[in-house]
Design a protein around this motif. Structure first.
Motif, PDB file in Angstrom:
ATOM      1  N   LEU A   1      -6.131 -12.022   4.738  1.00  0.00           N
ATOM      2  CA  LEU A   1      -6.054 -10.913   3.774  1.00  0.00           C
ATOM      3  C   LEU A   1      -5.045  -9.861   4.220  1.00  0.00           C
ATOM      4  CD1 LEU A   1      -9.904 -10.593   4.094  1.00  0.00           C
ATOM      5  CD2 LEU A   1      -8.855 -11.588   2.064  1.00  0.00           C
ATOM      6  N   PRO A   2      -3.895  -9.823   3.602  1.00  0.00           N
ATOM      7  CA  PRO A   2      -2.950  -8.739   3.917  1.00  0.00           C
ATOM      8  C   PRO A   2      -3.462  -7.423   3.319  1.00  0.00           C
ATOM      9  CG  PRO A   2      -2.072 -10.076   2.135  1.00  0.00           C
ATOM     10  CD  PRO A   2      -3.373 -10.715   2.557  1.00  0.00           C
ATOM     11  N   PRO A   3      -2.820  -6.295   3.641  1.00  0.00           N
ATOM     12  CA  PRO A   3      -3.294  -5.021   3.086  1.00  0.00           C
ATOM     13  C   PRO A   3      -3.305  -5.072   1.560  1.00  0.00           C
ATOM     14  CG  PRO A   3      -1.576  -4.640   4.732  1.00  0.00           C
ATOM     15  CD  PRO A   3      -1.629  -6.124   4.496  1.00  0.00           C
TER      16      PRO A   3
ATOM     17  N   PRO B   1       0.851  -1.206   0.000  1.00  0.00           N
ATOM     18  CA  PRO B   1       0.000   0.000   0.000  1.00  0.00           C
ATOM     19  C   PRO B   1       0.881   1.248   0.000  1.00  0.00           C
ATOM     20  CG  PRO B   1      -0.514  -1.445   1.862  1.00  0.00           C
ATOM     21  CD  PRO B   1       0.726  -1.985   1.233  1.00  0.00           C
ATOM     22  N   ARG B   2       0.374   2.327  -0.572  1.00  0.00           N
ATOM     23  CA  ARG B   2       1.121   3.588  -0.575  1.00  0.00           C
ATOM     24  C   ARG B   2       0.436   4.594   0.349  1.00  0.00           C
ATOM     25  NH1 ARG B   2       1.094   6.301  -6.085  1.00  0.00           N
ATOM     26  NH2 ARG B   2      -1.121   6.221  -5.542  1.00  0.00           N
TER      27      ARG B   2
ATOM     28  N   GLU C   1       3.161 -16.129  12.549  1.00  0.00           N
ATOM     29  CA  GLU C   1       3.832 -14.832  12.736  1.00  0.00           C
ATOM     30  C   GLU C   1       3.308 -13.800  11.722  1.00  0.00           C
ATOM     31  OE1 GLU C   1       6.714 -13.912  14.594  1.00  0.00           O
ATOM     32  OE2 GLU C   1       7.005 -11.996  13.565  1.00  0.00           O
ATOM     33  N   ALA C   2       3.189 -14.228  10.461  1.00  0.00           N
ATOM     34  CA  ALA C   2       2.773 -13.297   9.399  1.00  0.00           C
ATOM     35  C   ALA C   2       1.317 -12.857   9.564  1.00  0.00           C
ATOM     36  CB  ALA C   2       2.968 -13.940   8.030  1.00  0.00           C
ATOM     37  N   VAL C   3       0.443 -13.774   9.944  1.00  0.00           N
ATOM     38  CA  VAL C   3      -0.982 -13.421   9.973  1.00  0.00           C
ATOM     39  C   VAL C   3      -1.364 -12.737  11.281  1.00  0.00           C
ATOM     40  CG1 VAL C   3      -1.555 -15.300   8.404  1.00  0.00           C
ATOM     41  CG2 VAL C   3      -1.875 -15.622  10.872  1.00  0.00           C
TER      42      VAL C   3
ATOM     43  N   THR D   1      -2.314  -5.606  10.438  1.00  0.00           N
ATOM     44  CA  THR D   1      -2.823  -5.236   9.109  1.00  0.00           C
ATOM     45  C   THR D   1      -3.449  -6.422   8.363  1.00  0.00           C
ATOM     46  OG1 THR D   1      -0.615  -5.645   8.253  1.00  0.00           O
ATOM     47  CG2 THR D   1      -1.168  -3.368   8.791  1.00  0.00           C
ATOM     48  N   VAL D   2      -3.261  -7.636   8.868  1.00  0.00           N
ATOM     49  CA  VAL D   2      -3.858  -8.795   8.195  1.00  0.00           C
ATOM     50  C   VAL D   2      -5.278  -9.011   8.723  1.00  0.00           C
ATOM     51  CG1 VAL D   2      -3.724 -11.304   7.875  1.00  0.00           C
ATOM     52  CG2 VAL D   2      -1.646  -9.911   7.737  1.00  0.00           C
ATOM     53  N   LYS D   3      -6.252  -9.006   7.796  1.00  0.00           N
ATOM     54  CA  LYS D   3      -7.663  -9.193   8.155  1.00  0.00           C
ATOM     55  C   LYS D   3      -8.074 -10.632   7.889  1.00  0.00           C
ATOM     56  CE  LYS D   3      -8.064  -4.643   8.480  1.00  0.00           C
ATOM     57  NZ  LYS D   3      -7.991  -4.001   9.809  1.00  0.00           N
ATOM     58  N   LEU D   4      -9.197 -11.023   8.481  1.00  0.00           N
ATOM     59  CA  LEU D   4      -9.694 -12.382   8.309  1.00  0.00           C
ATOM     60  C   LEU D   4     -11.161 -12.345   7.900  1.00  0.00           C
ATOM     61  CD1 LEU D   4      -9.007 -15.388  10.660  1.00  0.00           C
ATOM     62  CD2 LEU D   4     -11.323 -14.924   9.855  1.00  0.00           C
TER      63      LEU D   4
END
Lengths: 150, 82, 150, 82
Positions: free
Chosen positions: D76-78, C137-138, D43-45, D49-52
């Motif tokens: 869902l990442p950004p 994202p920006r 770790e990543a999720v 900013t990661v949605k579910l």
């Protein structure tokens, strides 16, 4: 250097035949924003006549193109305006801007449309059932231009 | 002769889009032009919103007009909205 | 009631073939503003892949169309977005708004483009000489949306 | 079984766009999902900013997840800029 195509047309035109080549001339450009204005129908208007004063109208359009090109980062700007007698549904104006970034293209079209009528010296009259009527300036036009700080 | 071009509703008042006028002198100023146009047009073009172009160039102050034979004067009411 | 046409396309498309019928459907409409975004070229990008999540992406586009139609006085709104693999120069998005008055059409396209990426859940990656890279994202995207007060 | 869909760069980390997981119990909560995904994906999720989304509906708080057999979870990442 932005490509520029500024024209007054005395005959009906098809915006698609202008936009296609304009877009093709700048492949991979990012974005193209286009506004096409038509003579409105359904308000009792049978015809619209636009008169212009050649020594001022076309130079006014070119001066406006200069300002849009200076203000926005454009690859191309197309500005085409009909003059003469038109029927409802006919295109009257087509402004298209190509740029690498979206905001420049949309901004340039918005800016150009807000300034085109004042920059380009057009006088309009409408034919209604009871004859021809000149169109006066609208306060909204001034407010639209004020958005740009000049 | 000078040529005077009437735009917008000024053309209706003038009854023509453009007209030629013989000059009484070598040159003509704003008051001289008003006299040539006659009272009805003179009244209309005196309005502050009416601009004047001499040979395609807008004058900042139309009352400063000096025109000579062969010149073209355009009288420009406000452009239309909408 | 504004006519609405919202689509995700998996194959290349020609914006002109969408805009023509869209404009013809609303004769005498006043104005049509159209933005077409293309995959940019000349920055070392060989291909672009857009992935989406079907249960969120299309409803997100429809929800955005609802907001644009509620906010602007429109006769029609077209919102078409490519997904899948694209090459530089291919159209990726086309948003077109038809309205009786110019400012509504231009405003609706501007608003929709500012919100489309966040509303519609797209993930992009670019193929460069050294392989695929996800696009983050920006901050500018957030600033663009803030212009609308939400 | 539940189906977990990985979007954006999460698919790279997972090595797949989607995967099925057998459930250890009738239902699974957020911590149970993290355990199934393994340490690197967990770790990543966990990132804020990661949605579910559960069966196509975004959860306001992914830590409140309760999923059952047959459900689809999307991570869902950004979304991308540009």
């Amino acid at each position: 250097m932005a490509m520029r195509d500024v024209r007054l047309l005395t005959e009906p035109f098809n915006p698609g035949t202008l936009i296609g080549p304009f877009t093709q001339a700048n492949p991979g450009l990012g974005g193209v924003c286009t506004f096409v204005g038509e003579v409105r129908s359904g308000e009792g208007v049978e015809a619209l006549e636009l008169s212009h004063y050649e020594p001022l109208t076309l130079p006014g359009m070119h001066a406006l193109a200069d300002r849009a090109i200076a203000r926005f980062d454009l690859m191309g700007l197309l500005m085409v305006h009909r003059v003469g007698m038109m029927r409802p549904g006919e295109p009257i104006v087509c402004v298209s801007a190509a740029s690498r970034h979206r905001r420049d293209a949309i901004g340039a079209v918005d800016f150009t449309m807000d300034h085109l009528k004042s920059a380009a010296w057009f006088w309009k009259r409408e034919k209604r059932a009871d004859g021809w009527h000149w169109i006066e300036p609208r306060p909204q036009d001034h407010a639209d231009r004020e958005r740009w700080g000049n | 002769m000078i040529r005077v071009v009437f735009l917008g509703k000024l053309a209706d008042i003038a009854g023509t889009d453009a007209d030629g006028f013989a000059l009484p002198d070598d040159e003509i100023n704003w008051d001289g032009l008003l006299a040539l146009l006659g009272p009805q047009l003179a009244e209309a073009v005196r309005a502050e919103t009416v601009k004047l172009a001499l040979n395609g160039t807008l004058l900042p102050d139309k009352a400063a007009l000096i025109a000579r034979a062969g010149d073209e004067i355009a009288l420009l009411p406000p452009v239309s909205g909408g």
